[in-house]
Design a protein around this motif. Structure first.
Motif, PDB file in Angstrom:
ATOM      1  N   GLU A 179      -3.560   4.498  -8.616  1.00 25.99           N
ATOM      2  CA  GLU A 179      -3.334   5.701  -7.814  1.00 25.99           C
ATOM      3  C   GLU A 179      -4.447   5.904  -6.793  1.00 25.99           C
ATOM      4  N   HIS A 180      -5.664   5.545  -7.136  1.00 28.41           N
ATOM      5  CA  HIS A 180      -6.777   5.712  -6.197  1.00 28.41           C
ATOM      6  C   HIS A 180      -6.655   4.747  -5.021  1.00 28.41           C
ATOM      7  N   HIS A 207       0.826  -1.210   0.000  1.00 27.16           N
ATOM      8  CA  HIS A 207       0.000   0.000   0.000  1.00 27.16           C
ATOM      9  C   HIS A 207       0.860   1.259   0.000  1.00 27.16           C
ATOM     10  N   GLY A 208       0.515   2.186  -0.877  1.00 26.15           N
ATOM     11  CA  GLY A 208       1.265   3.413  -1.029  1.00 26.15           C
ATOM     12  C   GLY A 208       2.326   3.363  -2.107  1.00 26.15           C
ATOM     13  N   TRP A 257      -2.486  11.567  -9.498  1.00 24.06           N
ATOM     14  CA  TRP A 257      -3.118  10.882  -8.375  1.00 24.06           C
ATOM     15  C   TRP A 257      -4.634  11.060  -8.402  1.00 24.06           C
ATOM     16  N   HIS A 258      -5.109  12.085  -9.069  1.00 19.85           N
ATOM     17  CA  HIS A 258      -6.556  12.275  -9.215  1.00 19.85           C
ATOM     18  C   HIS A 258      -7.090  11.499 -10.421  1.00 19.85           C
ATOM     19  N   PRO A 283     -11.303   6.764   4.172  1.00 28.06           N
ATOM     20  CA  PRO A 283     -10.120   6.201   3.521  1.00 28.06           C
ATOM     21  C   PRO A 283      -9.693   4.893   4.187  1.00 28.06           C
ATOM     22  N   ASP A 298      -3.871   3.525  -3.833  1.00 27.72           N
ATOM     23  CA  ASP A 298      -2.776   4.019  -2.997  1.00 27.72           C
ATOM     24  C   ASP A 298      -3.206   5.171  -2.108  1.00 27.72           C
ATOM     25  N   ARG A 299      -4.130   5.990  -2.590  1.00 31.12           N
ATOM     26  CA  ARG A 299      -4.557   7.159  -1.846  1.00 31.12           C
ATOM     27  C   ARG A 299      -5.735   6.869  -0.902  1.00 31.12           C
ATOM     28  N   GLY A 300      -6.102   5.598  -0.749  1.00 34.67           N
ATOM     29  CA  GLY A 300      -7.069   5.252   0.292  1.00 34.67           C
ATOM     30  C   GLY A 300      -8.374   4.664  -0.166  1.00 34.67           C
ATOM     31  N   PHE A 333     -10.940   8.672  -3.648  1.00 27.12           N
ATOM     32  CA  PHE A 333     -10.086   8.272  -2.537  1.00 27.12           C
ATOM     33  C   PHE A 333     -10.857   7.696  -1.352  1.00 27.12           C
TER      34      PHE A 333
END
Length: 359
Positions: free
Chosen positions: A322-323, A27-28, A82-83, A237, A325-327, A231
């Motif tokens: 990316e989503h 994760h991340g 990331w969006h 999250p 990873d961001r939660g 996210f």
């Protein structure tokens, strides 16, 4: 950790033949590692590949992804990636741009895997003829289905049958709408299949699998509603160590997954494939078993999720890397003998409690 290793060993259960893939899940770090190419395909063959017409096909695995280059390396992530999810203008099939595949039989079984971070591949034949689809997310359909085009969101797979007889067959990727700006590819061709030489003509198989039986007879213990937004799953999250969903081994649940965001989100559940029942109140067009389903903004899908064969703890998430990873991920735990528990932080769909069997 760097420099260390680990050996995985498992028994493949009966009935699990199909097209699968693997990628890192730290994760991340998922998005950057996948963008650098850390993914691959897995083919598990079963009776259908040994005893039916499929045994005579030229069986090819094709891993699809996209890439952007900065200098002599993959382009780094920028803040907006990331969006939107990171995409690039180069379309790759098994790491190559628009490769030619020389057919070795009259029918080619193309096992397509979308291993991209965020790009949806909208696949079609350049000559406009329909695609013949025989499996989705690794599991055979009841019979071949013709489609004018096929959209593969990140994480999804599809098996096609392509007749390679007189003329080359070219597969192209058309523009897919995701609800955010998407870079146009430098060329649309994904690959070209060159016809087999002096190959015996093979018939298309008529019957394949029995997806309608997936979850049949498994008691439905309850249901739950899961919302997807940027996210967030169910408005919060991901947190390591927190159990978001608890389910009981040997039961099934009806999940209603709703995209309340403004862009497409592919919903993926590890370990327990599901049978999609409806989208926005309309029955699914044909029986199939999936592990990833793409939701446009405002979409609501109804899924039958049988918790059979396996128990333990794993995750469900948006498959835009990316989503996740961001939660945009949650943890599910399936135990033997636990009473059914409603979802944490959401309202249970209690109308399904106590039904004797799945739809």
């Amino acid at each position: 950790p760097p420099g260390e290793g680990f050996t995985y060993e498992w028994t493949v259960p009966a009935g699990e033949a199909g097209t699968y893939w693997y990628h890192p899940h730290a994760h991340g770090c998922i998005a950057r590692q996948m963008w650098m190419g850390l993914a691959g395909g897995i083919v598990i063959r079963g009776p259908a590949e040994q005893e039916s017409e499929l045994a005579l096909c030229d069986d090819r695995l094709v891993v699809l992804r996209d890439l952007g280059i900065a200098g002599d390396a993959p382009a780094p992530h920028m803040p907006h990636d990331w969006h939107t999810g990171k995409e690039g203008p180069l379309l790759l099939a098994n790491g190559r741009i628009a490769p030619d595949l020389q057919a070795r039989a009259d029918l080619v079984r193309l096992r397509l895997v979308n291993a991209a971070n965020a790009r949806t591949f909208r696949i079609a034949r350049a000559d406009g003829r329909p695609l013949v689809v025989i499996a989705l997310d690794g599991r055979l359909l009841a019979e071949p289905v013709e489609m004018d085009g096929l959209e593969l969101a990140p994480g999804q797979r599809a098996d096609l049958l392509v007749a390679a007889r007189e003329e080359p067959v070219e597969l192209v990727a058309k523009h897919a709408r995701r609800g955010v700006p998407s870079p146009r590819p430098r060329r649309s061709r994904l690959l070209r299949i060159l016809p087999a030489r002096d190959a015996k003509r093979l018939p298309l198989p008529r019957r394949l699998g029995d997806p309608a039986a997936w979850g049949a007879g498994v008691p439905v213990a309850g249901g739950r509603r899961i919302t997807m937004a940027m996210f967030l799953l169910d408005g919060r999250p991901y947190r390591p160590g927190r159990i978001d969903v608890r389910a009981r081994l040997g039961t099934a649940e009806i999940w209603r997954v709703v995209n309340v965001g403004t862009m497409h989100h592919p919903f993926h559940l590890h370990t327990w494939p599901f049978r999609p029942l409806s989208r926005n109140g309309r029955p699914w067009p044909f029986p199939c078993v999936l592990d990833t389903v793409d939701l446009a903004p405002g979409d609501e899908v109804e899924l039958l999720v049988p918790f059979t064969h396996n128990h333990g703890t794993t995750v469900y998430h948006c498959h835009i890397a990316e989503h996740g990873d961001r939660g945009m991920m949650g943890t599910i735990r399936v135990d033997d003998g636990l009473p059914w528990q409603g979802p944490v932080g959401t309202d249970a769909i209690c109308g399904f409690r106590g039904r004797g069997a799945g739809p």
